[in-house]
Each structure stands twice: as structure tokens, then as C-alpha cells.
Design a protein around this motif. Structure first.
Motif, mmCIF file in Angstrom:
data_model
loop_
_atom_site.group_PDB
_atom_site.id
_atom_site.type_symbol
_atom_site.label_atom_id
_atom_site.label_comp_id
_atom_site.label_asym_id
_atom_site.label_seq_id
_atom_site.Cartn_x
_atom_site.Cartn_y
_atom_site.Cartn_z
ATOM 1 N N ASP A 1 0.856 -1.189 0.000
ATOM 2 C CA ASP A 1 0.000 0.000 0.000
ATOM 3 C C ASP A 1 0.893 1.240 0.000
ATOM 4 O OD1 ASP A 1 -2.591 -1.341 0.280
ATOM 5 O OD2 ASP A 1 -1.861 -1.907 2.267
ATOM 6 N N TYR A 2 0.440 2.314 -0.683
ATOM 7 C CA TYR A 2 1.273 3.519 -0.771
ATOM 8 C C TYR A 2 0.466 4.749 -0.382
ATOM 9 C CZ TYR A 2 -1.191 4.384 -5.155
ATOM 10 O OH TYR A 2 -2.173 4.608 -6.095
ATOM 11 N N LEU A 3 1.200 5.845 -0.122
ATOM 12 C CA LEU A 3 0.604 7.119 0.263
ATOM 13 C C LEU A 3 0.957 8.172 -0.788
ATOM 14 C CD1 LEU A 3 1.568 7.003 4.047
ATOM 15 C CD2 LEU A 3 -0.604 6.315 3.010
ATOM 16 N N ASN A 4 0.556 9.436 -0.526
ATOM 17 C CA ASN A 4 0.873 10.525 -1.443
ATOM 18 C C ASN A 4 2.364 10.843 -1.422
ATOM 19 O OD1 ASN A 4 -1.744 11.025 -2.430
ATOM 20 N ND2 ASN A 4 -2.252 12.204 -0.602
ATOM 21 N N LEU A 5 2.807 11.514 -2.462
ATOM 22 C CA LEU A 5 4.186 11.950 -2.577
ATOM 23 C C LEU A 5 4.566 12.822 -1.381
ATOM 24 C CD1 LEU A 5 6.813 12.368 -4.201
ATOM 25 C CD2 LEU A 5 5.635 14.177 -5.457
ATOM 26 N N ASP A 6 5.726 12.522 -0.783
ATOM 27 C CA ASP A 6 6.219 13.261 0.382
ATOM 28 C C ASP A 6 7.435 14.091 -0.048
ATOM 29 O OD1 ASP A 6 7.080 14.185 2.804
ATOM 30 O OD2 ASP A 6 7.738 12.243 3.572
ATOM 31 N N ILE A 7 7.326 15.435 0.091
ATOM 32 C CA ILE A 7 8.425 16.308 -0.308
ATOM 33 C C ILE A 7 9.654 16.064 0.566
ATOM 34 C CG2 ILE A 7 9.145 18.706 -0.563
ATOM 35 C CD1 ILE A 7 7.179 17.717 -2.648
ATOM 36 N N ASN A 8 9.449 15.670 1.826
ATOM 37 C CA ASN A 8 10.533 15.262 2.717
ATOM 38 C C ASN A 8 11.554 16.381 2.943
ATOM 39 O OD1 ASN A 8 11.985 13.450 4.343
ATOM 40 N ND2 ASN A 8 13.221 12.737 2.626
ATOM 41 N N GLY A 9 11.038 17.605 3.140
ATOM 42 C CA GLY A 9 11.925 18.723 3.420
ATOM 43 C C GLY A 9 12.553 19.351 2.190
ATOM 44 N N ASP B 84 7.785 24.000 -10.549
ATOM 45 C CA ASP B 84 7.937 24.261 -11.974
ATOM 46 C C ASP B 84 8.887 25.445 -12.163
ATOM 47 O OD1 ASP B 84 6.476 26.534 -11.386
ATOM 48 O OD2 ASP B 84 4.638 25.849 -12.360
ATOM 49 N N ARG B 85 9.103 25.857 -13.401
ATOM 50 C CA ARG B 85 10.076 26.917 -13.675
ATOM 51 C C ARG B 85 9.657 28.253 -13.100
ATOM 52 N NH1 ARG B 85 9.070 28.253 -20.110
ATOM 53 N NH2 ARG B 85 6.789 28.341 -20.021
ATOM 54 N N SER B 86 8.367 28.410 -12.758
ATOM 55 C CA SER B 86 7.879 29.647 -12.164
ATOM 56 C C SER B 86 7.959 29.631 -10.651
ATOM 57 C CB SER B 86 6.423 29.896 -12.603
ATOM 58 O OG SER B 86 6.325 29.966 -14.007
ATOM 59 N N GLY B 87 8.415 28.507 -10.075
ATOM 60 C CA GLY B 87 8.519 28.410 -8.631
ATOM 61 C C GLY B 87 7.254 27.952 -7.945
ATOM 62 N N ASN B 88 6.257 27.522 -8.717
ATOM 63 C CA ASN B 88 5.036 26.994 -8.114
ATOM 64 C C ASN B 88 5.302 25.601 -7.554
ATOM 65 O OD1 ASN B 88 3.241 29.203 -8.988
ATOM 66 N ND2 ASN B 88 3.634 28.408 -11.045
ATOM 67 N N ASN B 89 4.921 25.371 -6.308
ATOM 68 C CA ASN B 89 5.104 24.063 -5.682
ATOM 69 C C ASN B 89 4.136 23.046 -6.281
ATOM 70 O OD1 ASN B 89 7.167 24.772 -3.815
ATOM 71 N ND2 ASN B 89 5.625 25.783 -2.547
ATOM 72 N N ALA B 90 4.672 21.855 -6.558
ATOM 73 C CA ALA B 90 3.862 20.813 -7.190
ATOM 74 C C ALA B 90 2.795 20.295 -6.233
ATOM 75 C CB ALA B 90 4.755 19.659 -7.640
ATOM 76 N N ILE B 91 1.668 19.911 -6.809
ATOM 77 C CA ILE B 91 0.617 19.225 -6.052
ATOM 78 C C ILE B 91 1.046 17.770 -5.898
ATOM 79 C CG2 ILE B 91 -1.804 18.523 -6.058
ATOM 80 C CD1 ILE B 91 -2.372 21.009 -7.775
ATOM 81 N N THR B 92 1.007 17.265 -4.672
ATOM 82 C CA THR B 92 1.613 15.953 -4.379
ATOM 83 C C THR B 92 0.599 14.825 -4.225
ATOM 84 O OG1 THR B 92 1.615 16.498 -2.019
ATOM 85 C CG2 THR B 92 3.601 17.037 -3.284
#
Length: 476
Positions: free
Chosen positions: A237-245, A250-258
Motif C-alpha cells: 500500500d502507498y501514500l501521497n508523494l512526500d516532499i521530505n523537506g 515548476d520553472r515559475s517556482g510553483n510548488n507541485a501538487i503531491t
């Protein structure tokens, strides 16, 4: 300069007023004042103009400031109102307000991007004075005409990248050192910092597939190496993507939806628990056999296949076969062999390797060369005969010697109580009592050799010997 102009105008008004009250000729004074006004106007400086502008060329993400700096050739002061720049961002007008510069020659306008702003081919801008009153240092209204602007590299993108394709590990059973790989494809190129990860569980125990590659592309790869003794028979079983610090932007600096889409991983199983090979018993446990057609009796845990070889590396010389508790095996005749045995499970985990040895022997041992006599036999005891030890022709080895007394050089004349007797591997022997031998009769010592599997040598007979007859007892 402005003050001089006002004085001349005042003087001209005064002269004209005097003329209305005095009929004397004032045309000379009027001409003088007019000439002076023209001279002053011709000596005035031009109004301030925009010399240059600057703005950082990049793609602006959500909540980022677009700062535009306009430089005049003279000092410019805003006395009232709110001048601004109107930014055309994808057909939507946004205000870049004046944040600094009044009283200087460098004006800074700024706009903070907001949700929905998108312009991928460059923004446009115009000046909006908004009924402002602005003078340069000569009290002239500046010229706000913008120079030719190239804003094609001023991009606005406030849409956060999101996961468009999630590729989980392929169905199968993963064992120790196997790599469990996840792939995430975004709808935009992203940059990665730190070590993001995808948390998942193996039999409810949390582990992490860590970021491996994909920086500055739209697809990221994550991996986890299965460790010994890990097992999950009903799927991970897996969970959502973890940025982990770290970050994924993207190139504009928008944080990705995980958020990761749900997927059924019931067939992504883990089995890193090795089976065990417990016993290998050849036939019923014999050490030596005369029949080289063997039966191997095997026991193991979690065994799906079995591998049997005569090679000590336990990995060559055999083939993997379906496991069975009993297996026929044909060995090479008249040799000693050690069989090595291991098993593996459905996930191809291999067990320990165990072994068992056996000797096949159908070759008779060598006969003794000669028998040495002691000539000490009596009517109740045989001759104490001896011989040299011999070797076996087969692999089982000599087990013992057998001794007998006969009136012939073969078994046909074996006497009562003088039949074959095990010497317990001794190379000398005699019957010390219990015989009824007759004086004057030729007797022979017979010796044969028996190996560990029961093969017998030819019989060796000694030279003839007779007993020493006791004297008659005294009767009176």
C-alpha cells in the motif's frame, strides 16, 4: 526659469494696465516685455523623459512580485494622485502600483501575481497616470512615453504542476535486492531539490521509495530495494508523494501538487523470506550401497523447486526441478559421491545448501597375499595364523577379515566349530578352544576379506598344518 516667466508676465500685465490709465505711448514697453518672454521661453529645458526601464526576465509564479523600474533623465515628483503601470497578463488588466521613487529619477512599480494569472507569450504594459499631478525638477510635466519594450520573456504562470500519470511497480513477487520502482509524470517540467519520497508499506511496516532521477524533466523516478526477511503476500500500500523537506517546483517556482491517484497494488507482492532445506536422506540413510539407483528423501519449508548437484558450489551441475519429497537419483557406479541439495520458493528465494554422502561399491576387495603359520595348533585350538592387511578395490574400504579352519584348501572341508569368524579387523587369529582336531590330519587356515558394503574377496588358504598331539595321560 519658471519664476522669471511669472515675473515677466506680471510686468506685462502691469504695463497693459497702466496703458489704460495713461494716454502716453507705451508700445515700446510692451514690445520689450514680449521680447523678454519669448527669450525666456526659448531658454527653458525640455520636460523629463523616460530614458530606460528594467524588469527581470523570467517566468513568475503565484505570489511573486513583478518589479518594473523606470528611469527618467531628471528628477520627477508626484504631488498628488497614484500613477501606475497597467499590466496586460493574458488579456486581464492588472495594476503595478508605484512603490518608490517620487522625488528621484528612478520609479519602481510592482505587481504581486495572483491565482489565475497566466501569460505564456509575454506581458504588455501601459502607463496610467490616474489624474496624477507630476512635475520634473523644472516644474514641467514629464513625458511618460515608454521606449520600445520587449516583454516576450516576462512570463506569468501561477498554475501549480500536478501529477498527470502515476506508474506503480509492475505486478509480481519482489524478493531480496529487487527494486520496487514508482514513476510520477507531471503536467509540466519540474526541478527537484532534496530527496522527495513515496511512502508505502510492506505488511503494514512503513518504508520509502526515494527519489532517483528526473530533475528538469516532467517525470520523476523513485526506488526502494527489498531487504531480507520482508514479506507482503496481499500487496503493498502507498501514500501521497512526500516532499521530505525538499521541493518540487515548476520553472515559475510553483510548488507541485503531491496528491497521487489511487491504484490497486494487490498483485505487487514481496517475499524476501528464504525457504529452508532441512534434510536429504539417501535411501534409508545407508552409507554404502551396491545398487546405484538411489531414492532421495527430502524435507524442506516453503519449497517450490529443488536443485541437486554433485558440485560443492551448490549452483552448477544440476537443474531446478519441481520439488517432491521423494526423488529418484542414479549415481555413477563404484564411486563415493556427496550430493548437495537446496530449494527455492515461488519468489525464487534460495535456501541454505545441505549435503549427504554415499558410496556405491560392487568391486570385491583384494585377497590377502599369504598366511603365516605359528604351528601351535592342538586338538582343541587352531594354528595362530597371521597375514598382511590389504586394500579394497572399491570406494567403500575394507571392513574386516574372516577366519576359518578346513581340512581342504577351500570351504568344502570346514570343520565343526571352525566356521567363518570375524576377526574384528585383526590380521591374526586362532580358535583358542572348542575344536576337536585329530593328529596326523592336514588342516588349512582360510582367510577372506570383506569390504564395508559386503563384497567378499577370494578365499586365501594357508599351507597345510597339523596339530601338536598331547601325550597320553598317566593312568597309574
Amino acid at each position: 526659469m519658471m519664476k522669471s516667466k511669472v515675473i515677466i508676465l506680471t510686468l506685462l500685465v502691469f504695463i497693459l494696465s497702466s496703458c489704460s490709465n495713461n494716454s502716453s505711448d507705451t508700445s515700446g514697453l510692451i514690445s520689450f516685455a514680449t521680447d523678454k518672454l519669448a527669450e525666456i521661453e526659448s531658454n527653458q529645458s525640455a520636460p523629463a523623459v523616460i530614458e530606460s526601464y528594467s524588469v527581470t526576465e523570467k517566468s513568475y509564479g503565484l505570489g511573486q512580485d513583478i518589479d518594473i523600474v523606470i528611469t527618467f533623465d531628471k528628477l520627477v515628483t508626484v504631488t498628488s494622485g497614484s500613477p501606475k503601470l497597467i499590466l496586460d497578463i493574458g488579456g486581464v488588466a492588472r495594476d503595478a502600483v508605484l512603490v518608490s521613487g517620487s522625488g528621484t529619477n528612478e520609479y519602481t512599480f510592482s505587481y504581486t501575481t495572483q491565482a489565475g494569472d497566466t501569460d505564456l507569450d509575454g506581458i504588455e504594459l501601459v502607463v496610467d497616470l490616474d489624474a496624477s499631478i507630476i512635475f520634473d525638477e523644472d516644474l514641467l510635466a514629464p513625458d511618460f512615453t515608454l521606449p520600445v519594450l520587449d516583454l516576450t520573456n516576462i512570463i506569468v504562470d501561477t498554475i501549480a504542476p500536478s501529477i498527470s500519470v502515476f506508474t506503480p511497480p509492475a505486478d509480481g513477487v519482489y524478493t531480496q535486492t529487487d527494486k520496487v520502482s514508482f514513476s510520477i509524470q507531471f503536467d509540466d517540467v519540474v526541478s527537484v531539490s532534496g530527496v522527495p519520497q513515496i511512502p508505502f508499506t510492506i505488511n503494514a511496516i512503513p518504508v520509502n521509495a526515494v527519489y532517483i532521477s528526473g530533475d528538469l524533466t516532467d517525470t520523476l523516478t523513485f526506488e526502494y530495494e527489498i531487504q531480507a526477511s520482508e514479506e507482503d503476500t496481499d500487496g503493498i500500500d502507498y501514500l501521497n508523494l512526500d516532499i521530505n523537506g525538499g521541493s518540487i517546483q515548476d520553472r515559475s517556482g510553483n510548488n507541485a501538487i503531491t496528491i497521487v491517484a489511487a491504484a490497486n497494488l494487490a498483485n505487487v507482492k514481496v517475499d524476501a523470506i528464504a525457504p529452508t532445506a532441512d534434510t536429504i536422506i539417501i535411501n534409508t540413510g545407508e552409507t554404502y550401497v551396491t545398487d546405484n539407483n538411489l531414492t532421495l528423501n527430502l524435507t524442506a519449508t516453503d519449497a517450490n523447486e529443488v536443485y541437486i548437484t554433485e558440485n560443492a558450489d551448490c549452483s552448477t551441475g544440476g537443474t531446478w526441478e519441481v520439488f517432491a519429497a521423494s526423488k529418484a537419483y542414479v549415481m555413477t557406479p563404484n564411486v563415493s559421491v556427496t550430493l548437495y541439495y537446496k530449494v527455492r520458493d515461488l519468489a525464487l528465494n534460495e535456501s541454505n545448501c545441505i549435503n549427504s554422502s554415499i558410496a556405491h561399491d560392487t568391486l570385491a576387495p583384494n585377497a590377502v597375499g599369504s598366511i603365516t603359520l605359528s604351528n601351535d595348533g592342538s586338538d582343541i585350538a587352531s594354528d595362530n595364523s597371521s597375514w598382511l592387511p590389504v586394500t579394497d578395490n572399491g570406494p567403500s574400504g575394507v571392513a574386516t577379515y574372516f577366519y576359518a579352519i578346513s581340512t581342504t584348501a577351500n570351504e568344502a572341508g570346514i570343520v565343526t566349530s571352525g566356521n567363518w569368524t570375524d576377526t574384528l579387523f585383526s590380521t591374526s587369529f586362532q580358535f583358542e578352544s572348542g575344536l576337536s582336531l585329530i593328529g596326523g590330519t592336514d588342516y588349512y587356515t582360510l582367510v577372506k576379506v570383506v569390504d564395508n558394503v559386503g563384497n567378499e574377496s577370494t578365499i586365501k588358504a594357508s599351507d597345510a598344518w597339523q596339530i601338536i598331539v598331547s601325550p597320553e595321560a598317566i593312568t597309574n
